[in-house]
Design an enzyme around this catalytic site. Structure first.
Site, PDB file in Angstrom:
ATOM      1  N   CYS A  60     -38.421 -21.845  54.593  1.00  0.00           N
ATOM      2  CA  CYS A  60     -39.547 -22.062  55.497  1.00  0.00           C
ATOM      3  C   CYS A  60     -40.801 -21.996  54.640  1.00  0.00           C
ATOM      4  O   CYS A  60     -41.119 -20.928  54.080  1.00  0.00           O
ATOM      5  CB  CYS A  60     -39.609 -20.998  56.596  1.00  0.00           C
ATOM      6  N   ASN A  61     -41.494 -23.102  54.515  1.00  0.00           N
ATOM      7  CA  ASN A  61     -42.680 -23.142  53.661  1.00  0.00           C
ATOM      8  C   ASN A  61     -43.764 -22.187  54.141  1.00  0.00           C
ATOM      9  O   ASN A  61     -44.333 -21.426  53.355  1.00  0.00           O
ATOM     10  CB  ASN A  61     -43.243 -24.567  53.633  1.00  0.00           C
ATOM     11  N   THR A  62     -44.036 -22.202  55.447  1.00  0.00           N
ATOM     12  CA  THR A  62     -45.135 -21.399  55.976  1.00  0.00           C
ATOM     13  C   THR A  62     -44.889 -19.910  55.803  1.00  0.00           C
ATOM     14  O   THR A  62     -45.835 -19.130  55.612  1.00  0.00           O
ATOM     15  CB  THR A  62     -45.369 -21.732  57.465  1.00  0.00           C
ATOM     16  N   ALA A  63     -43.628 -19.501  55.813  1.00  0.00           N
ATOM     17  CA  ALA A  63     -43.293 -18.089  55.632  1.00  0.00           C
ATOM     18  C   ALA A  63     -43.676 -17.580  54.250  1.00  0.00           C
ATOM     19  O   ALA A  63     -43.789 -16.361  54.039  1.00  0.00           O
ATOM     20  CB  ALA A  63     -41.805 -17.855  55.873  1.00  0.00           C
ATOM     21  N   CYS A 121     -42.865 -28.821  54.995  1.00  0.00           N
ATOM     22  CA  CYS A 121     -42.381 -28.105  56.176  1.00  0.00           C
ATOM     23  C   CYS A 121     -40.923 -28.468  56.338  1.00  0.00           C
ATOM     24  O   CYS A 121     -40.551 -29.641  56.192  1.00  0.00           O
ATOM     25  CB  CYS A 121     -43.176 -28.496  57.418  1.00  0.00           C
ATOM     26  N   LYS A 137     -39.113 -29.438  66.877  1.00  0.00           N
ATOM     27  CA  LYS A 137     -38.860 -28.080  67.369  1.00  0.00           C
ATOM     28  C   LYS A 137     -38.548 -28.071  68.864  1.00  0.00           C
ATOM     29  O   LYS A 137     -37.632 -27.371  69.316  1.00  0.00           O
ATOM     30  CB  LYS A 137     -40.061 -27.174  67.084  1.00  0.00           C
ATOM     31  N   THR A 171     -47.399 -27.872  58.133  1.00  0.00           N
ATOM     32  CA  THR A 171     -47.981 -27.270  59.328  1.00  0.00           C
ATOM     33  C   THR A 171     -49.443 -26.912  59.073  1.00  0.00           C
ATOM     34  O   THR A 171     -49.894 -26.813  57.928  1.00  0.00           O
ATOM     35  CB  THR A 171     -47.236 -25.986  59.712  1.00  0.00           C
ATOM     36  N   ASP A 185     -43.718 -17.300  65.439  1.00  0.00           N
ATOM     37  CA  ASP A 185     -44.186 -18.507  64.753  1.00  0.00           C
ATOM     38  C   ASP A 185     -45.183 -18.153  63.656  1.00  0.00           C
ATOM     39  O   ASP A 185     -46.159 -17.434  63.884  1.00  0.00           O
ATOM     40  CB  ASP A 185     -44.833 -19.454  65.759  1.00  0.00           C
ATOM     41  N   ARG A 186     -44.932 -18.684  62.481  1.00  0.00           N
ATOM     42  CA  ARG A 186     -45.756 -18.366  61.320  1.00  0.00           C
ATOM     43  C   ARG A 186     -47.154 -18.969  61.431  1.00  0.00           C
ATOM     44  O   ARG A 186     -48.164 -18.316  61.143  1.00  0.00           O
ATOM     45  CB  ARG A 186     -45.078 -18.854  60.032  1.00  0.00           C
ATOM     46  N   THR A 187     -47.230 -20.225  61.840  1.00  0.00           N
ATOM     47  CA  THR A 187     -48.530 -20.882  61.951  1.00  0.00           C
ATOM     48  C   THR A 187     -49.405 -20.208  62.992  1.00  0.00           C
ATOM     49  O   THR A 187     -50.609 -20.010  62.773  1.00  0.00           O
ATOM     50  CB  THR A 187     -48.346 -22.377  62.291  1.00  0.00           C
TER      51      THR A 187
END
Length: 238
Positions: free
Chosen positions: A84-87, A198, A168, A128, A48-50
């Site tokens: 994936c924005n957070t990536a 997200c 999720k 996120t 998980d990126r967050t």
């Protein structure tokens, strides 16, 4: 295969499935051959990126992402897309591994605001906690001359619940919660347009998009950019 691009997905899988649906749906095609050539890497086991962004003692997603970029680069795609924005927290490190361009999802999204809302001045962001924390959208929004409207702590918590507890965990979109989040961003915080930052929010928009709130979906923007660039590359090689 010639004239293709690679999608690094699986973050999460339902969101990636939505991206592929958007990509194919928005491609103008009258035959099988009119659709785009692409390779999908659905790497669902990427940490998980967050979790990592907020706590660097957690498993680091960079290693498997880097491996995907290196492996796929050997096939020589025209470009990469990472829905994936957070990536995009790792974008600089990933781009340093390959000469093949990786589309910058936040940058493309902010650039598209003028098309979606030409008179917008205040740009809201829901995402996120990882994306909010690493400010990958903040600099793009402010540099483009907009006023950034970030969610309150309450709205941010509601958004995380929608993303993690519902979409999720259960593959379920709480339509009421999604609309409540948007109403608070637009009516209370006075955002002229809200970035869905997200890809799980893209899932929410696809399934509960029956509202009048002004939004710009980063995943849809990325799909449109992939279509335009892929068609351009195909045309150059005819």
């Amino acid at each position: 295969m010639k004239d293709f691009f690679t999608i690094i997905g699986g973050m999460g899988t339902e969101a990636t499935e939505t991206f592929i649906h958007i990509l194919n749906e928005r491609t103008e095609a009258k035959s099988d051959q009119d659709y785009l050539n692409y390779i999908l890497v659905n790497h669902a086991t990427i940490p998980d990126r967050t979790d990592y962004i907020l706590d660097h003692s957690k498993p680091n997603p960079l290693e498997p992402l880097a491996a995907d970029i290196k492996e796929q680069s050997q096939l020589h795609p025209d470009f990469f897309a990472i829905p994936c924005n957070t990536a995009h927290y790792f974008l600089k490190e990933l781009q340093a591994l390959t000469p093949i361009p990786i589309l910058n999802m936040p940058k493309e999204t902010v650039s598209a605001i003028k098309e979606y809302a030409p008179n917008a001045k205040r740009v809201g962001l829901i995402a996120t906690q990882g994306t909010l924390h690493d400010q990958i959208y903040d600099n793009e929004i402010i540099s483009a001359g907009y006023e950034l409207v970030k969610p309150t702590e309450k709205i941010a918590d509601q958004t995380m619940s929608l993303i993690y507890d519902d979409i999720k965990a259960k593959n379920y979109v709480d339509e009421g919660l999604y609309h409540l989040i948007l109403s608070q961003m637009v009516e209370t915080l006075k955002a002229d347009i809200v970035i869905l930052g997200c890809t799980e929010l893209s899932v929410a928009q696809q399934r509960a998009g029956n509202h009048d709130y002004p939004v710009i979906d980063a995943q849809t923007v990325l799909a449109d950019r992939c279509i335009a660039l892929a068609k351009e590359k195909r045309g150059q090689n005819k």
